[in-house]
Design a protein around this motif. Structure first.
Motif, PDB file in Angstrom:
ATOM      1  N   VAL A  63      60.770  89.010 -44.748  1.00  0.00           N
ATOM      2  CA  VAL A  63      60.726  87.853 -43.850  1.00  0.00           C
ATOM      3  C   VAL A  63      61.120  88.200 -42.421  1.00  0.00           C
ATOM      4  N   LYS A  64      61.544  89.426 -42.202  1.00  0.00           N
ATOM      5  CA  LYS A  64      61.969  89.829 -40.872  1.00  0.00           C
ATOM      6  C   LYS A  64      60.837  89.635 -39.879  1.00  0.00           C
ATOM      7  N   ASP A  65      61.196  89.147 -38.705  1.00  0.00           N
ATOM      8  CA  ASP A  65      60.265  88.849 -37.612  1.00  0.00           C
ATOM      9  C   ASP A  65      59.443  87.589 -37.851  1.00  0.00           C
ATOM     10  N   ARG A  66      59.627  86.924 -38.987  1.00  0.00           N
ATOM     11  CA  ARG A  66      58.943  85.650 -39.235  1.00  0.00           C
ATOM     12  C   ARG A  66      59.937  84.503 -39.403  1.00  0.00           C
ATOM     13  N   PHE A  67      61.075  84.777 -40.016  1.00  0.00           N
ATOM     14  CA  PHE A  67      62.086  83.761 -40.271  1.00  0.00           C
ATOM     15  C   PHE A  67      63.284  83.972 -39.341  1.00  0.00           C
ATOM     16  N   THR A  68      63.947  82.867 -39.006  1.00  0.00           N
ATOM     17  CA  THR A  68      65.143  82.948 -38.170  1.00  0.00           C
ATOM     18  C   THR A  68      66.219  82.045 -38.745  1.00  0.00           C
ATOM     19  N   ASN A  83      58.327  80.804 -39.794  1.00  0.00           N
ATOM     20  CA  ASN A  83      57.077  80.863 -39.043  1.00  0.00           C
ATOM     21  C   ASN A  83      56.090  81.798 -39.723  1.00  0.00           C
ATOM     22  N   ASN A  84      54.825  81.570 -39.448  1.00  0.00           N
ATOM     23  CA  ASN A  84      53.764  82.418 -40.021  1.00  0.00           C
ATOM     24  C   ASN A  84      53.981  82.604 -41.526  1.00  0.00           C
ATOM     25  N   VAL A  85      54.162  81.501 -42.221  1.00  0.00           N
ATOM     26  CA  VAL A  85      54.460  81.576 -43.649  1.00  0.00           C
ATOM     27  C   VAL A  85      53.257  82.098 -44.414  1.00  0.00           C
TER      28      VAL A  85
END
Length: 126
Positions: A63-68, A83-85
């Motif tokens: 999920v790195k670079d997509r989830f925060t 994001n960008n799931v």
């Protein structure tokens, strides 16, 4: 400490969703706060974590670079911006809290967490 997760739902691949985890009760310095996810028949897996009072965040590679992961101190709430799931992100998402002074090496370990929210279902359609 009681945790209440919300924000799950159905989202199309490539879309975004924000999960919330509101906590009641005290917060503790360097308390680990995390998100995990689980599908039927599979183990609960680490998604993201932070420690209360610190800015560092930690993520699963998937999920790195997509989830925060972030938090609102005043509301004692932790968020997971997704994001960008992808369809493989489909799961029940659980928020969790550990004890005060959670050591960094244990943040990704499900056994470190003693408080759990009820889970919120995220379904990503392709």
């Amino acid at each position: 400490v009681q945790l209440q997760a919300s924000g799950g739902g159905v989202v199309q691949a490539g879309g975004s969703l924000r999960l919330s985890c509101a906590a009641s009760g005290p917060t503790f310095s360097r308390q680990g706060r995390a998100w995990f996810r689980q599908n039927p028949g599979k183990e609960r897996e680490f998604v993201a974590a932070t420690r209360w009072g610190e800015s560092n965040t930690y993520y699963a590679d998937s999920v790195k670079d997509r989830f925060t992961i972030s938090r609102d101190n005043a509301k004692n709430t932790v968020y997971l911006q997704m994001n960008n799931v992808k369809p493989e992100d489909t799961a029940v998402y659980y928020c969790a809290a550990a004890c005060a002074g959670t050591i960094l090496s244990s943040l990704r370990d499900v056994r470190s967490y003693i408080y759990w929210g009820q889970g919120t279902l995220v379904t990503v359609s392709s």
